[in-house]
Design a protein around this motif. Structure first.
Motif, PDB file in Angstrom:
ATOM      1  N   THR A 264       0.730  -1.188   0.147  1.00 14.80           N
ATOM      2  CA  THR A 264       0.140   0.090  -0.042  1.00 14.80           C
ATOM      3  C   THR A 264       1.096   1.138  -0.110  1.00 14.80           C
ATOM      4  O   THR A 264       1.807   1.336   0.733  1.00 14.80           O
ATOM      5  CB  THR A 264      -0.867   0.118   1.304  1.00 14.80           C
ATOM      6  OG1 THR A 264      -1.644  -1.071   1.309  1.00 14.80           O
ATOM      7  CG2 THR A 264      -1.840   1.159   1.345  1.00 14.80           C
ATOM      8  N   GLY A 265       0.678   2.218  -0.912  1.00 14.92           N
ATOM      9  CA  GLY A 265       1.264   3.397  -1.015  1.00 14.92           C
ATOM     10  C   GLY A 265       0.494   4.527  -1.560  1.00 14.92           C
ATOM     11  O   GLY A 265      -0.220   4.337  -2.407  1.00 14.92           O
ATOM     12  N   SER A 266       1.066   5.922  -1.366  1.00 17.73           N
ATOM     13  CA  SER A 266       0.368   6.868  -1.653  1.00 17.73           C
ATOM     14  C   SER A 266       0.830   7.118  -3.270  1.00 17.73           C
ATOM     15  O   SER A 266       0.166   8.016  -3.932  1.00 17.73           O
ATOM     16  CB  SER A 266       0.563   8.212  -1.098  1.00 17.73           C
ATOM     17  OG  SER A 266       2.050   8.528  -1.000  1.00 17.73           O
ATOM     18  N   SER A 267       1.903   6.561  -3.768  1.00 19.10           N
ATOM     19  CA  SER A 267       2.455   6.768  -5.135  1.00 19.10           C
ATOM     20  C   SER A 267       2.257   5.408  -5.726  1.00 19.10           C
ATOM     21  O   SER A 267       2.229   5.279  -6.930  1.00 19.10           O
ATOM     22  CB  SER A 267       3.955   6.880  -5.049  1.00 19.10           C
ATOM     23  OG  SER A 267       4.425   8.181  -4.534  1.00 19.10           O
ATOM     24  N   GLY A 268       1.604   4.241  -5.062  1.00 14.97           N
ATOM     25  CA  GLY A 268       1.417   2.997  -5.625  1.00 14.97           C
ATOM     26  C   GLY A 268       1.740   1.982  -4.997  1.00 14.97           C
ATOM     27  O   GLY A 268       2.779   2.187  -4.073  1.00 14.97           O
ATOM     28  N   ASP A 292      -6.302  10.069  -9.875  1.00 12.79           N
ATOM     29  CA  ASP A 292      -6.752   8.885 -10.530  1.00 12.79           C
ATOM     30  C   ASP A 292      -5.163   8.240 -11.131  1.00 12.79           C
ATOM     31  O   ASP A 292      -4.964   8.310 -12.420  1.00 12.79           O
ATOM     32  CB  ASP A 292      -7.614   9.137 -11.510  1.00 12.79           C
ATOM     33  CG  ASP A 292      -7.984   7.777 -12.418  1.00 12.79           C
ATOM     34  OD1 ASP A 292      -7.696   6.867 -11.670  1.00 12.79           O
ATOM     35  OD2 ASP A 292      -8.468   7.912 -13.463  1.00 12.79           O
ATOM     36  N   LEU A 293      -4.270   7.578 -10.019  1.00 10.89           N
ATOM     37  CA  LEU A 293      -3.035   7.059 -10.589  1.00 10.89           C
ATOM     38  C   LEU A 293      -3.314   5.681 -10.774  1.00 10.89           C
ATOM     39  O   LEU A 293      -4.240   5.206 -11.134  1.00 10.89           O
ATOM     40  CB  LEU A 293      -2.009   7.661  -9.874  1.00 10.89           C
ATOM     41  CG  LEU A 293      -1.534   9.016  -9.713  1.00 10.89           C
ATOM     42  CD1 LEU A 293      -0.359   9.675  -9.013  1.00 10.89           C
ATOM     43  CD2 LEU A 293      -1.462   9.423 -11.427  1.00 10.89           C
ATOM     44  N   TYR A 317      -3.107   3.484 -18.496  1.00 15.74           N
ATOM     45  CA  TYR A 317      -2.745   4.593 -18.948  1.00 15.74           C
ATOM     46  C   TYR A 317      -1.543   5.005 -18.943  1.00 15.74           C
ATOM     47  O   TYR A 317      -0.702   4.791 -17.927  1.00 15.74           O
ATOM     48  CB  TYR A 317      -3.929   5.839 -18.920  1.00 15.74           C
ATOM     49  CG  TYR A 317      -3.796   6.428 -17.610  1.00 15.74           C
ATOM     50  CD1 TYR A 317      -3.031   7.448 -17.399  1.00 15.74           C
ATOM     51  CD2 TYR A 317      -4.622   5.895 -16.523  1.00 15.74           C
ATOM     52  CE1 TYR A 317      -2.909   8.137 -16.129  1.00 15.74           C
ATOM     53  CE2 TYR A 317      -4.565   6.690 -15.258  1.00 15.74           C
ATOM     54  CZ  TYR A 317      -3.583   7.625 -15.257  1.00 15.74           C
ATOM     55  OH  TYR A 317      -3.634   8.408 -14.068  1.00 15.74           O
ATOM     56  N   VAL A 318      -0.896   5.768 -20.162  1.00 19.22           N
ATOM     57  CA  VAL A 318       0.431   6.200 -20.140  1.00 19.22           C
ATOM     58  C   VAL A 318       0.605   7.641 -19.962  1.00 19.22           C
ATOM     59  O   VAL A 318      -0.130   8.413 -20.769  1.00 19.22           O
ATOM     60  CB  VAL A 318       1.270   5.577 -21.315  1.00 19.22           C
ATOM     61  CG1 VAL A 318       2.630   6.131 -21.514  1.00 19.22           C
ATOM     62  CG2 VAL A 318       1.040   4.100 -21.441  1.00 19.22           C
ATOM     63  N   TYR A 319       1.550   7.924 -19.138  1.00 17.92           N
ATOM     64  CA  TYR A 319       1.845   9.273 -18.917  1.00 17.92           C
ATOM     65  C   TYR A 319       3.308   9.612 -18.932  1.00 17.92           C
ATOM     66  O   TYR A 319       4.045   8.868 -18.621  1.00 17.92           O
ATOM     67  CB  TYR A 319       1.560   9.852 -17.566  1.00 17.92           C
ATOM     68  CG  TYR A 319       2.051  11.316 -17.160  1.00 17.92           C
ATOM     69  CD1 TYR A 319       1.435  12.395 -17.584  1.00 17.92           C
ATOM     70  CD2 TYR A 319       3.109  11.409 -16.342  1.00 17.92           C
ATOM     71  CE1 TYR A 319       1.666  13.626 -17.427  1.00 17.92           C
ATOM     72  CE2 TYR A 319       3.507  12.661 -16.040  1.00 17.92           C
ATOM     73  CZ  TYR A 319       2.977  13.773 -16.475  1.00 17.92           C
ATOM     74  OH  TYR A 319       3.431  15.056 -16.112  1.00 17.92           O
ATOM     75  N   SER A 320       3.636  10.464 -20.134  1.00 13.07           N
ATOM     76  CA  SER A 320       4.920  10.776 -20.535  1.00 13.07           C
ATOM     77  C   SER A 320       5.240  12.018 -19.852  1.00 13.07           C
ATOM     78  O   SER A 320       4.860  13.125 -19.837  1.00 13.07           O
ATOM     79  CB  SER A 320       5.185  10.989 -21.955  1.00 13.07           C
ATOM     80  OG  SER A 320       4.812   9.714 -22.606  1.00 13.07           O
ATOM     81  N   ASP A 321       6.726  11.965 -19.553  1.00 11.56           N
ATOM     82  CA  ASP A 321       7.421  13.333 -18.847  1.00 11.56           C
ATOM     83  C   ASP A 321       8.862  13.465 -19.151  1.00 11.56           C
ATOM     84  O   ASP A 321       9.396  12.535 -19.202  1.00 11.56           O
ATOM     85  CB  ASP A 321       7.255  13.000 -17.322  1.00 11.56           C
ATOM     86  CG  ASP A 321       7.744  14.369 -16.804  1.00 11.56           C
ATOM     87  OD1 ASP A 321       7.696  15.457 -17.158  1.00 11.56           O
ATOM     88  OD2 ASP A 321       8.040  14.193 -15.294  1.00 11.56           O
ATOM     89  N   THR A 322       8.934  14.519 -19.833  1.00  5.17           N
ATOM     90  CA  THR A 322      10.546  14.691 -20.314  1.00  5.17           C
ATOM     91  C   THR A 322      11.247  15.245 -19.104  1.00  5.17           C
ATOM     92  O   THR A 322      11.027  16.265 -18.556  1.00  5.17           O
ATOM     93  CB  THR A 322      10.734  15.829 -21.346  1.00  5.17           C
ATOM     94  OG1 THR A 322       9.952  15.116 -22.321  1.00  5.17           O
ATOM     95  CG2 THR A 322      11.878  16.012 -21.804  1.00  5.17           C
ATOM     96  N   ILE A 336      -1.577   0.894 -13.679  1.00  5.12           N
ATOM     97  CA  ILE A 336      -2.409  -0.148 -13.771  1.00  5.12           C
ATOM     98  C   ILE A 336      -3.127  -0.264 -12.678  1.00  5.12           C
ATOM     99  O   ILE A 336      -2.977  -0.291 -11.605  1.00  5.12           O
ATOM    100  CB  ILE A 336      -1.495  -1.459 -14.049  1.00  5.12           C
ATOM    101  CG1 ILE A 336      -0.624  -1.479 -15.186  1.00  5.12           C
ATOM    102  CG2 ILE A 336      -2.352  -2.732 -14.204  1.00  5.12           C
ATOM    103  CD1 ILE A 336       0.426  -2.595 -15.324  1.00  5.12           C
ATOM    104  N   SER A 337      -4.354  -0.131 -12.949  1.00  4.11           N
ATOM    105  CA  SER A 337      -5.680  -0.087 -12.177  1.00  4.11           C
ATOM    106  C   SER A 337      -5.524   1.248 -11.226  1.00  4.11           C
ATOM    107  O   SER A 337      -4.350   1.282 -10.569  1.00  4.11           O
ATOM    108  CB  SER A 337      -5.521  -1.350 -11.070  1.00  4.11           C
ATOM    109  OG  SER A 337      -6.565  -1.090 -10.179  1.00  4.11           O
TER     110      SER A 337
END
Length: 387
Positions: A264-268, A292-293, A317-322, A336-337
């Protein structure tokens, strides 16, 4: 000074002594105050023979030379100087206010108090090469460090760091205990139980986690760095990071096998850099953040493959960050989920797909017998008909 020759036995009980004892024979010291004016000089120096210390206050150093036939037994003392034990030893109680060095084949530590005295070092209990140490209980207000030795912890409260150095010869087994500072393990380790109120960090080695509770910090509950780990159970919580966090560096060598546990975590619940060395056959992963992560987060550079999650994929879903515009280094996150996901291993029954040889033989003779009976019945029917 008092000298005890080899083969001699000396017992000193009650009172105060000034000076030192050098012994090659057996020495028993009971309820003494030794050298109250010094904590730097050696007041007991053993070079062979057995040492027994029962009670008292010892202000100087205690040193022992390596000897396979010698032993040390300590019960309920206050030590204000360094204690350097290089023979097999049993410590039942006592307060250690300076360094405790262990460098022999066998040590048992039961219910000691290790004081935090140093502003120079984070560690007061030092376990050196070839030492095999078992801690049953105690309070450790200073750090414990393992240099290539073996450590088993059955209980105790550890208020400062526990560190097993980066060496393949170092081994640790944690069966129980409370750990209130970060725990760094490397080499070979097994965690069977315990409560960890800071990050459990596994580095450069092979580890098995069967149970336990880890309440992590900003580094996550369970943090992996170039480690091979198999997780069969346990609870891994982090209010500010990940239940499990895998930080890959080149070359990436982390391998993670998860067959149970709650993350369990706040980042996942599970945050890993890449998924190619991950095997999932069980476990529950929870995301506790407000947005909604995802319960599982896969992070890679410029390439994402989520095929390992296809068996239980709910949504992604995919999130891209440079993250480094100069090097055009784009990091992609696959979530995922968005809240919680449970992985359950599906068992496939092969009982009928590969019959045993004996079963095949029985089946053959059974069919053969039925054929013979059928022929006999037809023969008699024909005979009756002809008559």
């Amino acid at each position: 000074s008092i000298n005890v020759e080899s083969g001699e036995t000396l017992t000193i009980s009650n009172g105060n002594t000034v000076g030192s004892i050098c012994s090659k024979g057996d020495l028993t010291v009971t309820n003494l105050i030794m050298d109250k004016n010094s904590s730097s000089a050696s007041v007991i120096s053993m070079d062979g023979g057995n040492l027994i210390i029962n009670g008292g206050n010892i202000f100087g150093k205690i040193t022992t030379e390596e000897n396979d036939s010698a032993s040390v037994t300590i019960s309920g003392n206050n030590f204000y100087g360094d204690v350097d034990l290089r023979v097999n030893s049993t410590i039942n109680g006592g307060s250690f206010n300076q360094y405790l060095y262990l460098s022999a084949s066998s040590f048992t530590i039961n219910d000691i108090t290790l004081k935090d005295f140093s502003t120079v070092s984070d560690y007061s209990l030092i376990i050196n090469v070839d030492a095999d140490v078992k801690i049953v209980d105690g309070t450790f207000d200073s750090g414990v460090k393992v240099n290539d030795g073996s450590l088993t912890i059955d209980g105790g409260t550890f208020n400062k760091q526990l560190t097993v150095e980066n060496n393949s010869d170092a081994t640790v087994k944690i069966n129980n205990g409370e750990f209130n500072d970060i725990v760094h393990l490397s080499g070979t380790g097994t965690v069977n139980n315990g409560t960890f109120n800071n990050t459990l960090s596994l580095r450069e080695g092979n580890f098995i986690i069967n149970n336990g509770t880890v309440n992590g910090t900003t580094a996550g509950a369970l943090n992996l760095l170039m480690a091979n780990v198999e997780i069969k159970g346990g609870t891994f919580n982090s209010e500010v990071s990940c239940g499990l966090s895998s930080d890959r560096v080149a070359p990436a060598v982390d391998t993670i096998k998860i067959s149970g546990g709650v993350f369990t975590g706040s980042s996942g619940g599970l945050c890993i850099a890449g998924e190619d060395k991950l095997t999932l056959s069980g476990g529950t992963f929870k995301y506790t953040g407000d947005d909604d992560l995802g319960a599982i987060v896969v992070t890679t550079i410029n390439d994402v493959d989520t095929s390992v999650f296809n068996s239980f994929l709910e949504s992604s879903y995919v999130y891209s960050d440079t993250i480094n515009p100069v090097k055009d280094d784009t990091r992609e996150y696959v979530y995922i989920s968005n809240k919680e996901i449970s992985v359950v291993e599906t068992e496939t029954s092969n009982n009928n797909s590969n019959p045993k040889t004996g079963d095949s033989i029985l089946a053959f003779f059974g069919m053969f017998g039925l054929s013979i009976i059928s022929l006999i019945v037809l023969f008699f029917k024909k005979k009756i008909y002809n008559n």
